[in-house]
Every structure is written in structure tokens, then in C-alpha cells.
Scaffold this motif. Structure first.
Motif, PDB file in Angstrom:
ATOM      1  N   LYS A   1     -16.003   2.819   4.943  1.00 52.95           N
ATOM      2  CA  LYS A   1     -17.232   2.128   4.555  1.00 52.95           C
ATOM      3  C   LYS A   1     -17.431   0.914   5.468  1.00 52.95           C
ATOM      4  O   LYS A   1     -16.508   0.145   5.708  1.00 52.95           O
ATOM      5  CB  LYS A   1     -17.131   1.684   3.097  1.00 52.95           C
ATOM      6  CG  LYS A   1     -18.392   1.048   2.570  1.00 52.95           C
ATOM      7  CD  LYS A   1     -18.254   0.710   1.099  1.00 52.95           C
ATOM      8  CE  LYS A   1     -19.536   0.093   0.587  1.00 52.95           C
ATOM      9  NZ  LYS A   1     -19.404  -0.257  -0.834  1.00 52.95           N
TER      10      LYS A   1
ATOM     11  N   GLU B   1      -7.378  -3.721   4.048  1.00 49.64           N
ATOM     12  CA  GLU B   1      -7.699  -2.678   3.085  1.00 49.64           C
ATOM     13  C   GLU B   1      -9.035  -2.069   3.486  1.00 49.64           C
ATOM     14  O   GLU B   1      -9.919  -2.769   3.977  1.00 49.64           O
ATOM     15  CB  GLU B   1      -7.779  -3.258   1.676  1.00 49.64           C
ATOM     16  CG  GLU B   1      -7.831  -2.181   0.609  1.00 49.64           C
ATOM     17  CD  GLU B   1      -7.649  -2.731  -0.788  1.00 49.64           C
ATOM     18  OE1 GLU B   1      -8.670  -2.850  -1.493  1.00 49.64           O
ATOM     19  OE2 GLU B   1      -6.505  -3.023  -1.167  1.00 49.64           O
TER      20      GLU B   1
ATOM     21  N   GLY C   1     -14.867   6.446  -1.874  1.00 52.02           N
ATOM     22  CA  GLY C   1     -14.584   5.322  -2.763  1.00 52.02           C
ATOM     23  C   GLY C   1     -13.106   4.988  -2.894  1.00 52.02           C
ATOM     24  O   GLY C   1     -12.756   3.930  -3.421  1.00 52.02           O
TER      25      GLY C   1
ATOM     26  N   ARG D   1      -9.526   3.574  -2.111  1.00 52.58           N
ATOM     27  CA  ARG D   1      -9.108   2.384  -1.370  1.00 52.58           C
ATOM     28  C   ARG D   1      -7.708   2.618  -0.809  1.00 52.58           C
ATOM     29  O   ARG D   1      -6.791   2.965  -1.539  1.00 52.58           O
ATOM     30  CB  ARG D   1      -9.140   1.160  -2.268  1.00 52.58           C
ATOM     31  CG  ARG D   1     -10.556   0.908  -2.819  1.00 52.58           C
ATOM     32  CD  ARG D   1     -10.729  -0.446  -3.420  1.00 52.58           C
ATOM     33  NE  ARG D   1     -10.686  -1.542  -2.474  1.00 52.58           N
ATOM     34  CZ  ARG D   1     -11.667  -1.883  -1.637  1.00 52.58           C
ATOM     35  NH1 ARG D   1     -12.763  -1.179  -1.600  1.00 52.58           N
ATOM     36  NH2 ARG D   1     -11.549  -2.921  -0.849  1.00 52.58           N
TER      37      ARG D   1
ATOM     38  N   GLU E   1     -12.106   1.186   2.494  1.00 51.53           N
ATOM     39  CA  GLU E   1     -12.650   2.094   1.487  1.00 51.53           C
ATOM     40  C   GLU E   1     -13.187   3.326   2.199  1.00 51.53           C
ATOM     41  O   GLU E   1     -13.866   3.217   3.220  1.00 51.53           O
ATOM     42  CB  GLU E   1     -13.771   1.406   0.706  1.00 51.53           C
ATOM     43  CG  GLU E   1     -14.333   2.257  -0.412  1.00 51.53           C
ATOM     44  CD  GLU E   1     -15.402   1.531  -1.212  1.00 51.53           C
ATOM     45  OE1 GLU E   1     -16.308   2.217  -1.722  1.00 51.53           O
ATOM     46  OE2 GLU E   1     -15.329   0.287  -1.323  1.00 51.53           O
TER      47      GLU E   1
END
Length: 172
Positions: free
Chosen positions: A68, A50, A35, A37, A52
Motif C-alpha cells: 500500500k 512495517e 490488508g 501487515r 501493508e
């Protein structure tokens, strides 16, 4: 936006989208937790995107991470050599007497008001960090970050006061 380096993607790991990362973070477990970032920067230090973190595990000296939405080697192979950075606002608050690496690197080191050198790197060999001090006309000095050696860290004054114990400086 200001970013700080937390690791470098050095290779892929298997076919399922995992990457080998050499961490330069002082809070590896927090930085790479599911989770979290982070920002990807290319080899010319340009922001790419960006990401995750979907998963994290340790393997030998590497942190193995997966992003992710990127679950195949074809999706992540292009990121080899890229840096992972954290935005300044995503850094947590530290307790009194704790510092981020980027705050320490570049500070001047003094022993009894004599300039010893400048901290150029922080190593994590085991029980405690070791600060690498670049000195003029001498080899680098390795200082363990322990209370008997590092007496005072003053970020505002850009200064670290130390007591170099016998045996630490082999050039004296």
C-alpha cells in the motif's frame, strides 16, 4: 517483538510496484491477503519498516505482491533481497494437530526411540508437505507429512515420532 519469516523478495515485477516473493509461509493466502501487515527486514536481518499488502496474486512459483502506498518500481526496488516477516501476535490460532513451520523446524525425529535426525526444512511439492530431516553421516531424509509416517508431534518435548516406510530411506 518476535517475528517469523514468511517470504523473501527476490525481484520486482513490472513497473507498477509489484514484487516477486518466494514464500516460506505455511499460510500464504492469509499472509499476503490485501490488508495484511508484515514487517520488512534487510539482508542483515534488521527491521526496516512495517508494510501493508495492497494486492496479491500467484505467478508460477512466485507470490506477486504490492505494498500500500508504493505503486512504482522506484519505490520498491530497494527491497530486493529483503525478508518479509510476521509479528508473533499477528499469527492466528491453530486447530488441534496443526503447527506453524517455525514450531516444526528444529524438532528431533525418532523412530522406535532411536534418534533419526533433526527437521531442517519443510518443502511444499504438492499434495502434502515434506519434512527434510538432517541426519548424521547420511544424506537428508525426506519424510512426507502423512499420518502413516508422522505418528506424533510433541512440541513441548521437542520431538517427532515417525515410522519410516519401506522405500523412504534409500541408505538402509
Amino acid at each position: 517483538m518476535e517475528y517469523f519469516n514468511v517470504g523473501k523478495i527476490v525481484n520486482t515485477q513490472g513497473l507498477q510496484g509489484e514484487m516477486r516473493v518466494l514464500s516460506v509461509s505455511d499460510f500464504t493466502e492469509e499472509r499476503f491477503q490485501k490488508g495484511a501487515r508484515l514487517a520488512l527486514f534487510d539482508d542483515k536481518d534488521r527491521f526496516v519498516q512495517e508494510v501493508e499488502i495492497a494486492s496479491h496474486r500467484k505467478h508460477k512459483q512466485f507470490d506477486i505482491i504490492k505494498f500500500k502506498g508504493m505503486y512504482h518500481i522506484n519505490a520498491i526496488e530497494q527491497f530486493k533481497g529483503y525478508n518479509l516477516k510476521i509479528a508473533k501476535e499477528h499469527q492466528g490460532k491453530l486447530a488441534e494437530g496443526e503447527f506453524y513451520y517455525h514450531q516444526i523446524i528444529g524438532l528431533e525425529v525418532y523412530e522406535k526411540d532411536q534418534l533419526v535426525g533433526e527437521i531442517k526444512e519443510i518443502l511444499q511439492p504438492g499434495a502434502n508437505d515434506v519434512w527434510v530431516v538432517k541426519r548424521q553421516s547420511k544424506r537428508d531424509l525426506l519424510l512426507p507429512y502423512i499420518p502413516s509416517v508422522v505418528l506424533c508431534v510433541d512440541i513441548e518435548k521437542h520431538r517427532v515420532d515417525v515410522e519410516i516406510m519401506e522405500g523412504l530411506d534409500d541408505e538402509d
